[in-house]
Design a protein around this motif. Structure first.
Motif, PDB file in Angstrom:
ATOM      1  N   UNK A 437     -19.046  -4.983   7.886  1.00  0.00           N
ATOM      2  CA  UNK A 437     -17.918  -4.062   7.929  1.00  0.00           C
ATOM      3  C   UNK A 437     -17.119  -4.205   9.209  1.00  0.00           C
ATOM      4  N   UNK A 438     -15.871  -3.741   9.132  1.00  0.00           N
ATOM      5  CA  UNK A 438     -15.023  -3.717  10.313  1.00  0.00           C
ATOM      6  C   UNK A 438     -15.214  -2.416  11.055  1.00  0.00           C
ATOM      7  N   UNK A 439     -14.119  -1.805  11.514  1.00  0.00           N
ATOM      8  CA  UNK A 439     -14.225  -0.565  12.269  1.00  0.00           C
ATOM      9  C   UNK A 439     -13.109   0.403  11.885  1.00  0.00           C
ATOM     10  N   UNK A 440     -13.349   1.668  12.174  1.00  0.00           N
ATOM     11  CA  UNK A 440     -12.360   2.720  11.948  1.00  0.00           C
ATOM     12  C   UNK A 440     -11.738   3.102  13.276  1.00  0.00           C
ATOM     13  N   UNK A 441     -10.414   3.137  13.310  1.00  0.00           N
ATOM     14  CA  UNK A 441      -9.686   3.543  14.505  1.00  0.00           C
ATOM     15  C   UNK A 441      -8.637   4.573  14.103  1.00  0.00           C
ATOM     16  N   UNK A 442      -8.045   5.291  15.073  1.00  0.00           N
ATOM     17  CA  UNK A 442      -6.995   6.262  14.725  1.00  0.00           C
ATOM     18  C   UNK A 442      -5.854   5.602  13.956  1.00  0.00           C
ATOM     19  N   UNK A 443      -5.397   6.305  12.925  1.00  0.00           N
ATOM     20  CA  UNK A 443      -4.342   5.758  12.057  1.00  0.00           C
ATOM     21  C   UNK A 443      -3.012   5.684  12.777  1.00  0.00           C
ATOM     22  N   UNK A 444      -2.237   4.643  12.440  1.00  0.00           N
ATOM     23  CA  UNK A 444      -0.902   4.442  12.992  1.00  0.00           C
ATOM     24  C   UNK A 444       0.128   4.521  11.867  1.00  0.00           C
ATOM     25  N   UNK A 485      -7.360  11.351  10.720  1.00  0.00           N
ATOM     26  CA  UNK A 485      -6.688  10.235  10.055  1.00  0.00           C
ATOM     27  C   UNK A 485      -7.146   8.937  10.707  1.00  0.00           C
ATOM     28  N   UNK A 486      -7.760   8.084   9.914  1.00  0.00           N
ATOM     29  CA  UNK A 486      -8.300   6.830  10.445  1.00  0.00           C
ATOM     30  C   UNK A 486      -7.799   5.658   9.610  1.00  0.00           C
ATOM     31  N   UNK A 487      -7.739   4.494  10.218  1.00  0.00           N
ATOM     32  CA  UNK A 487      -7.432   3.282   9.473  1.00  0.00           C
ATOM     33  C   UNK A 487      -8.554   2.258   9.686  1.00  0.00           C
ATOM     34  N   UNK A 488      -8.718   1.429   8.670  1.00  0.00           N
ATOM     35  CA  UNK A 488      -9.819   0.466   8.669  1.00  0.00           C
ATOM     36  C   UNK A 488      -9.308  -0.911   9.076  1.00  0.00           C
ATOM     37  N   UNK A 489      -9.932  -1.483  10.119  1.00  0.00           N
ATOM     38  CA  UNK A 489      -9.528  -2.783  10.653  1.00  0.00           C
ATOM     39  C   UNK A 489     -10.715  -3.748  10.561  1.00  0.00           C
ATOM     40  N   UNK A 490     -10.438  -4.944  10.042  1.00  0.00           N
ATOM     41  CA  UNK A 490     -11.475  -5.976   9.948  1.00  0.00           C
ATOM     42  C   UNK A 490     -10.846  -7.338  10.250  1.00  0.00           C
ATOM     43  N   UNK A 491     -11.465  -8.056  11.159  1.00  0.00           N
ATOM     44  CA  UNK A 491     -10.965  -9.376  11.547  1.00  0.00           C
ATOM     45  C   UNK A 491      -9.491  -9.325  11.941  1.00  0.00           C
ATOM     46  N   UNK A 492      -9.116  -8.242  12.633  1.00  0.00           N
ATOM     47  CA  UNK A 492      -7.758  -8.111  13.131  1.00  0.00           C
ATOM     48  C   UNK A 492      -6.745  -7.648  12.099  1.00  0.00           C
ATOM     49  N   UNK A 507     -18.675  15.645   3.898  1.00  0.00           N
ATOM     50  CA  UNK A 507     -17.544  14.880   4.400  1.00  0.00           C
ATOM     51  C   UNK A 507     -16.596  14.671   3.220  1.00  0.00           C
ATOM     52  N   UNK A 508     -15.360  15.165   3.346  1.00  0.00           N
ATOM     53  CA  UNK A 508     -14.395  15.077   2.255  1.00  0.00           C
ATOM     54  C   UNK A 508     -13.264  14.120   2.628  1.00  0.00           C
ATOM     55  N   UNK A 509     -13.011  13.175   1.744  1.00  0.00           N
ATOM     56  CA  UNK A 509     -11.878  12.253   1.906  1.00  0.00           C
ATOM     57  C   UNK A 509     -10.799  12.686   0.922  1.00  0.00           C
ATOM     58  N   UNK A 510      -9.715  13.256   1.433  1.00  0.00           N
ATOM     59  CA  UNK A 510      -8.667  13.798   0.563  1.00  0.00           C
ATOM     60  C   UNK A 510      -7.628  12.759   0.170  1.00  0.00           C
ATOM     61  N   UNK A 511      -7.538  11.657   0.927  1.00  0.00           N
ATOM     62  CA  UNK A 511      -6.665  10.551   0.550  1.00  0.00           C
ATOM     63  C   UNK A 511      -7.262   9.263   1.095  1.00  0.00           C
ATOM     64  N   UNK A 512      -7.338   8.252   0.246  1.00  0.00           N
ATOM     65  CA  UNK A 512      -7.858   6.960   0.705  1.00  0.00           C
ATOM     66  C   UNK A 512      -7.046   5.839   0.072  1.00  0.00           C
ATOM     67  N   UNK A 513      -6.533   4.949   0.902  1.00  0.00           N
ATOM     68  CA  UNK A 513      -5.734   3.799   0.484  1.00  0.00           C
ATOM     69  C   UNK A 513      -6.487   2.541   0.940  1.00  0.00           C
ATOM     70  N   UNK A 514      -6.634   1.568   0.061  1.00  0.00           N
ATOM     71  CA  UNK A 514      -7.484   0.419   0.371  1.00  0.00           C
ATOM     72  C   UNK A 514      -6.872  -0.850  -0.219  1.00  0.00           C
ATOM     73  N   UNK A 515      -7.154  -1.987   0.435  1.00  0.00           N
ATOM     74  CA  UNK A 515      -6.574  -3.261   0.010  1.00  0.00           C
ATOM     75  C   UNK A 515      -7.216  -3.787  -1.259  1.00  0.00           C
ATOM     76  N   UNK A 516      -8.541  -3.604  -1.399  1.00  0.00           N
ATOM     77  CA  UNK A 516      -9.248  -4.100  -2.583  1.00  0.00           C
ATOM     78  C   UNK A 516     -10.580  -3.372  -2.700  1.00  0.00           C
ATOM     79  N   UNK A 517     -11.351  -3.710  -3.735  1.00  0.00           N
ATOM     80  CA  UNK A 517     -12.599  -3.002  -4.013  1.00  0.00           C
ATOM     81  C   UNK A 517     -13.604  -3.150  -2.872  1.00  0.00           C
ATOM     82  N   UNK A 518     -13.719  -4.341  -2.305  1.00  0.00           N
ATOM     83  CA  UNK A 518     -14.696  -4.531  -1.230  1.00  0.00           C
ATOM     84  C   UNK A 518     -14.300  -3.726   0.008  1.00  0.00           C
TER      85      UNK A 518
END
Length: 572
Positions: A437-444, A485-492, A507-518
């Motif tokens: 996995x990558x990492x979670x950082x503050x969303x931009x 609000x966090x964003x997911x970063x992997x390999x830059x 822990x409740x996730x009220x909105x989640x946007x993702x590039x693909x299933x993995x």
């Protein structure tokens, strides 16, 4: 106006019978029984009779619905208003039925206000059900009655109430009062019972008595309210004897005229214990009553000085709002041009917001009105103001598509709204673990806008968002709501973002946007916490393992043509 008395009640009685109101307050017996604290006054005209009552303690006066046929309603109300002006009586009515409320609203639109009488509702029962105690709904009452028979079956007697019982009734009533000293109006009721006994035969009253070992332990006083409904004015029983209340009613009904098919057990006077007892008897309906007063109101955009009242109503109406979220809304989103209120010169009755949204429909930009913040002040709820507001919006914005999110989705179906967008809520007991996995950082803001726009291309009918949306609204609003609000970063690379709220066990996730299933699985693995349930609100296609349910996300009226594959994500 002439004060109603036992000497003149026959002048009013034919008009009451002609009106046929199924309301205990429209019973001449009720009027006379409670004449000491609430004296009635009436006057007979050619086509109707008018009546009002006075609350003796406060001196307040309320009109009753005119007693007349439907064709004379307008004439009767105009006469009532003229009398009020001439004699300085407030133009207001009490115990207004739903039918009269709707009629008055139609004929005096913008000129009359309604309040719910929360303690004034009557409880109506099926006579046969209460007499036979048959059916699943009567199981509890049947058990009480059988317990009474088992203990007192050879010791009790029932007979119809007659003047020969009155001394025993008064003796029992004193004992009953000593056991119920805290009940409102208990002394006034005693005066009314004595009056009814003094005029028992003249008023055509009846009732029942149960004695146990020769001692009176329960009695009732009953009259006919209409040609098919009985009115139970008084019903008293020794509450220490299980099933006795059930028995006195059942045994009386077994002797009552079969043409009466309904029972009116009058109101609960706002007493919780009495309300529970009446509900436990399984009423077939509880007709609402309203207070009406003639006062001008209008629907319009709010003025600047009315914003404080709007904030107050907003906070009182929505349980999940806080002073902080309300301040954010009225600072960042509120526009008086996109707001409509129902108001008198000094009272805010209802409100709604109708901002414009830009939506992608079939690949094209379309403007649609979003209906939010629909609220009615507590004293006016259930009085038809939501209907008036929705009808006004239909007329003012007849050419525009409307959409909304709701606490109660069914509430808006009668107004022509239908659910168009759905998602799902998934509860994960064992969240996925991602080894790489990558990492979670503050969303931009810029990253969120790009991810969102790319993600939504697979759907139709979605809200268009840009960088300003995230900068000015989404990101600061999540913070005000206590979400991270966090964003997911992997390999830059930025591959997703989420809004996350942490509580003691969830822990409740009220909105989640993702590039693909993995990416989704990796994000969930990072967002999960040891010992806490993970709850995710997502698009219906999201590949998430767990217990899930479909949830409505949006309702629309006059929706544009959209493909079936549609989804929307908004934290409203």
């Amino acid at each position: 106006m002439e004060k109603l008395t036992i000497e003149n009640y026959r002048e009013l009685q034919p008009w009451i019978e002609a009106a046929g109101y199924e309301d205990c307050n429209a019973n001449i017996v009720t009027m006379l029984m409670w004449q000491e604290p609430y004296p009635f006054y009436f006057e007979v005209y050619d086509h109707f009779a008018l009546a009002y009552f006075k609350i003796k303690e406060s001196g307040q006066i309320y009109w009753y619905m005119p007693f007349c046929e439907g064709s004379y309603r307008k004439e009767a109300i105009e006469a009532m208003l003229a009398y009020s002006r001439e004699h300085g009586i407030p133009p207001r009515l009490s115990s207004v039925s739903r039918d009269w409320r709707d009629w008055l609203q139609d004929h005096y639109h913008g000129k009359i206000l309604f309040h719910r009488e929360w303690d004034g509702k009557d409880y109506i029962y099926d006579r046969r059900q209460q007499e036979t105690l048959s059916g699943k709904k009567m199981q509890k009452r049947r058990n009480h009655y059988n317990a009474f028979l088992k203990q007192y079956g050879d010791r009790y007697e029932f007979h119809r109430l007659s003047p020969a019982d009155f001394d025993d009734v008064l003796t029992f009533l004193k004992e009953w009062q000593d056991d119920h000293e805290d009940i409102f109006g208990i002394r006034e009721e005693e005066a009314g019972i004595r009056f009814l006994m003094d005029h028992f035969e003249e008023l055509g009253l009846e009732g029942g008595v149960i004695t146990i070992d020769g001692k009176l332990e329960a009695f009732s006083i009953v009259s006919a309210l209409t040609d098919h409904m009985l009115d139970i004015h008084v019903e008293k029983a020794n509450r220490n004897i299980r099933g006795l209340y059930v028995a006195i009613l059942k045994q009386y009904l077994e002797t009552a005229d079969p043409r009466y098919t309904l029972l009116n057990r009058e109101d609960d006077m706002g007493l919780p214990a009495l309300a529970k007892a009446k509900h436990d008897m399984r009423p077939i309906r509880i007709p609402l009553k309203y207070t009406a007063r003639f006062e001008d109101w209008e629907i319009r955009p709010p003025r600047e000085e009315e914003q404080t009242a709007l904030r107050t109503l907003w906070l009182q109406s929505f349980a999940d709002e806080t002073p902080e979220t309300a301040d954010f809304y009225f600072t960042h989103l509120y526009d008086p041009a996109d707001c409509r209120i129902i108001t008198t010169k000094d009272t805010l009755i209802a409100m709604c917001m109708i901002p414009r949204w830009q939506m992608s429909v079939g690949g094209h930009v379309q403007t649609i009105r979003f209906l939010e913040g629909v609220a009615v002040a507590e004293g006016f709820r259930g009085c038809g103001y939501l209907h008036l507001l929705m009808r006004h919006l239909d007329q003012e914005f007849a050419q525009e598509s409307m959409m909304l999110q709701a606490y109660d989705w069914d509430l808006y179906v009668p107004f022509g709204y239908a659910i168009t967008h759905v998602g799902k809520r998934t509860v994960l007991s064992v969240p996925p673990k991602a080894a790489d996995a990558g990492e979670l950082i503050p969303a931009q803001a810029e990253d969120c806008a790009q991810l969102y726009t790319a993600f939504m291309q697979r759907f139709d009918g979605w809200r268009i968002r840009d960088v300003h949306y995230y900068t000015d609204f989404w990101l600061p609003y999540q913070k005000v709501c206590g979400a991270q609000s966090v964003q997911y970063v992997k390999d830059g690379q930025v591959l997703g973002y989420a809004s996350v709220t942490e509580e003691a066990k969830t822990v409740t996730i009220s909105e989640i946007i993702y590039a693909d299933a993995s990416t989704l699985q990796e994000m969930l693995g990072l967002l999960a916490q040891e010992g806490k349930t993970l709850c995710v609100i997502s698009d219906a296609d999201a590949p998430i393992e767990g217990s899930h349910q479909d949830i409505p996300l949006l309702m629309m009226k006059h929706p544009p043509q959209m493909s079936e594959h549609r989804w929307i994500s908004e934290c409203i």
